[in-house]
Design an enzyme around this catalytic site. Structure first.
Site: not given
Ligand code: NOJ
Length: 675
Positions: A379, A381, A456-457, A481
């Site tokens: 992951h 982010e 994501h995003e 979510e």
């Molecule tokens: C938003 C993402 O859509 C979600 O899946 C993720 O857990 C959080 N950001 C943290 O990265």
């Protein structure tokens, strides 16, 4: 005619005037012409207007506009028909069949720039793009390049303004994560994202979108001063829409034309307008995965370090054991690296992609996962801090690869990229040329390293996963979510006909804990199973709940819940998809055949209205008996009052039989048909 004028006439550009282009089946007709030097097109289906006279053109920051004073220099037609194999998808064999018309245009005066309009008409829709060949205008001798700065793309889609539409607003802080709004075209105020789905007063279903979005701002739509739908390309922070280096082709502007809502879903035009892969991607493997994830959403774990830290060595080893127990091959681990403590959404610059937290022993975890045949999904982010992330690329990918991690989920939380905080509007839109370039860079760096992605995003899907199949899935819509207040039962029966047209969606289905006070869902249990068939996940479906939710006690022993059997059985890759029933925002039933067996799977969803149907099983293979296991809502099931009202029943069926189904309010049905 004298001999001299005869030869002159050969070299004189001829005005080819009006041009018609028909779909292979002859039912769709695209018409092109110039109106006093202004290019326009229109489209009819079976003789009825679908798109009326729509002008095409551009405004530039550094050059005069290209929208009038044009003449046709030459035209070229071709027909194309091939069938190709989709590595991971809703369908294995895809037919790409179209007629093409290229119109070579030139300005009659001034800079005498040239531009090509390339139209393709398929049986299920049409597409066109603008092509700018290398030319003198705008050349920078010193830089040996030619850059045109687009201030507006003026592509019209002149569709009856009384048509109903389903879309989400563009340029909003939460990107594509909104509920769909149904409105007639004439009532649209703000700009809208694509796919933009339409039902015309003639009863036709259209969807405007784009294909092969590279190095350009993504297209949104709004009403122009003539009350016609027109493109609005996502701007860069300098106010321009795109800086293009010639030669350059824009993405394809696409319009699906269908006679029903479900017919829209059969189109593979978006993928057909993308290139085949330039290299071998046979290493791409679709899988299901659990996650150290939902526990964060319901408050059991945290991304940040401390007492509740989720991504610890102990939890990771425990979750790997859950994968083995439940028969799920992947595990996502979020919150494993430095940077999550404090308000991470405003501090993306602090993320470090090569330093695990002190309580996360990455070597021990990945060694154990390998010994248990479990894939770890890493992951990254970024909180939209792309500058910080790019500084750490490609090292951040190599770091994971060193530990045998071949899948990565990426995140770009924030309303702008490279902003100072979530709500700072000084950065770049995710959907601008800047964002498109970044997402492309990461897809290519990952492909070079044989890494599969779940973004994501993200930037919306435009079919580039045909060329880069390692881009397995993405978010780019409001997923589960948002359960706990942000989802309505109508939402997931609208999505297949809107966002679903843009490819795989990581909607994070499979919640079994439906009444959690932190995240009360708008779903019955049967509906959670149906999502795996109804919403195409791109080949990387998450089994989203905390793993212990899939287990229960029976006679003092912990066993896997019977409903989970469907999640074990449902395939990750399909050979055929047959949408059976559907109306946008009301209900949807689809059938899909497994890529690796003859088994079929059916999923159904409804809005708040309970519904009964009798499914005609005419699509099953002949001379084959199937064991149909129906995971359905009980008579008194209800997404609020009785979400666990659930039953499993079995019966034998064959091609041509009718199978009755029932879906409760906010419910659904999931059926496996095994040979
Ligand atoms: C938003 C993402 O859509 C979600 O899946 C993720 O857990 C959080 N950001 C943290 O990265």
């Amino acid at each position: 005619m004298g001999i001299k004028s005869f030869f002159q006439s050969l070299f004189k550009p001829r005005d080819h005037g009006a041009q018609s282009l028909f779909s292979p089946n002859g039912r769709l007709e695209l018409f092109f012409n110039l109106d006093n030097g202004k290019p326009f097109y229109s489209v009819k289906k079976d003789g009825k207007d679908m798109v009326k006279k729509s002008f095409l053109g551009f405004d530039f920051t550094n050059l005069a506009p290209i929208k009038s004073g044009l003449k046709v220099i030459r035209t070229h037609r071709k027909s194309f028909d091939e069938t190709w194999t989709m590595l991971v998808g809703e369908q294995e064999k895809v037919r790409n069949n179209y007629n093409e018309l290229a119109i070579y245009l030139s300005e009659s005066e001034g800079l005498r720039r040239i531009m090509t309009l390339r139209f393709r008409v398929f049986d299920d829709g049409f597409a066109f793009r603008y092509e700018f060949p290398m030319q003198d205008a705008g050349v920078d001798e010193k830089k040996h390049s030619c850059e045109w700065i687009i201030s507006d793309e003026l592509t019209e889609f002149n569709i009856d303004i009384n048509s109903e539409t389903w879309s989400i607003p563009a340029y909003q802080p939460d990107r594509y994560e909104y509920l769909y709004e149904k409105k007639p075209i004439f009532e649209l105020e703000k700009f809208r994202h694509t796919p933009f789905t339409i039902k015309t007063p003639t009863g036709h279903y259209l969807a405007i979108h784009e294909a092969a979005l590279y190095d350009y701002g993504s297209m949104t739509l709004g009403l122009n001063e003539n009350k016609k739908l027109q493109s609005d390309i996502t701007p860069l922070s300098d106010g321009s829409r795109a800086h293009i280096k010639l030669p350059f082709n824009t993405p394809w502007r696409t319009v699906l034309v269908a006679h029903s809502a479900t017919e829209l879903l059969k189109s593979r035009m978006m993928y057909n307008l993308n290139d085949k892969p330039h290299k071998d991607f046979n290493w791409v493997k679709p899988i299901k995965f659990l996650g150290i994830w939902w526990a964060m959403f319901v408050g059991e774990f945290s991304w940040a370090t401390g007492d509740r830290h989720g991504a610890t060595t102990e939890h990771a080893l425990e979750y790997i054991d859950y994968c083995v127990r439940l028969g799920i091959s992947g595990l996502l681990i979020e919150g494993w690296n430095k940077g999550w403590d404090g308000t991470w959404i405003d501090n993306g610059d602090l993320f470090d992609f090569t330093t695990p937290t002190d309580d996360f022993d990455i070597k021990k975890i990945t060694d154990y996962a390998r010994s248990q045949n479990v894939e770890i999904i890493g992951h990254h982010e970024t909180a939209g801090a792309v500058k910080n992330y790019e500084k750490q690329l490609p090292k951040a990918l190599d770091y994971y690869k060193e530990f045998g991690i071949d899948y990565i989920k990426l995140g770009y939380v924030g309303s702008r990229m490279n902003a100072r905080s979530y709500h700072d509007t000084h950065g770049e839109f995710h959907h601008s040329q800047f964002g498109v370039r970044h997402y492309q860079k990461i897809v290519e760096l990952a492909a070079e390293r044989k890494i599969c992605l779940d973004i994501h995003e993200p930037i919306k899907g435009t079919g580039i996963e045909r060329t880069f199949p390692n881009l397995l899935t993405r978010e780019g819509a409001r997923g589960q979510e948002y359960e706990g207040g942000g989802i309505t039962p109508e939402h997931f029966v609208t999505l297949p006909f809107t966002r679903g047209l843009a490819g795989g969606f990581d909607m994070t289905p499979g919640l079994f804990d439906l009444t959690n006070f932190m995240r009360l869902t708008t779903s019955t249990l049967a509906r959670q199973l149906a999502f795996y068939v109804c919403i195409w996940h791109g080949g990387l479906p998450m089994i989203a709940d905390r793993p212990e939710q899939y287990l229960e006690y029976q006679d003092g022993f912990q066993v896997i819940k019977p409903a989970f059997k469907f999640l074990q059985d449902v395939p990750v890759n399909f050979s055929r998809t047959i949408p059976l029933l559907g109306e946008i925002g009301e209900f949807f039933v689809t059938a899909r055949q497994d890529r690796d067996s003859k088994n079929w799977f059916i999923g159904g969803l409804t809005d708040q209205q309970p519904r009964k149907f009798s499914l005609f099983l005419d699509f099953l293979d002949s001379d084959t008996e199937y064991e149909a296991t129906v995971y359905g809502d009980e008579e008194f099931a209800h997404y609020r009052d009785n979400p666990y009202g659930f039953k499993i029943s079995s019966q034998k069926v064959k091609k041509g039989d009718y199978l009755p189904i029932f879906m409760a309010s906010g419910g659904g049905v999931a059926i496996s048909l095994k040979v």
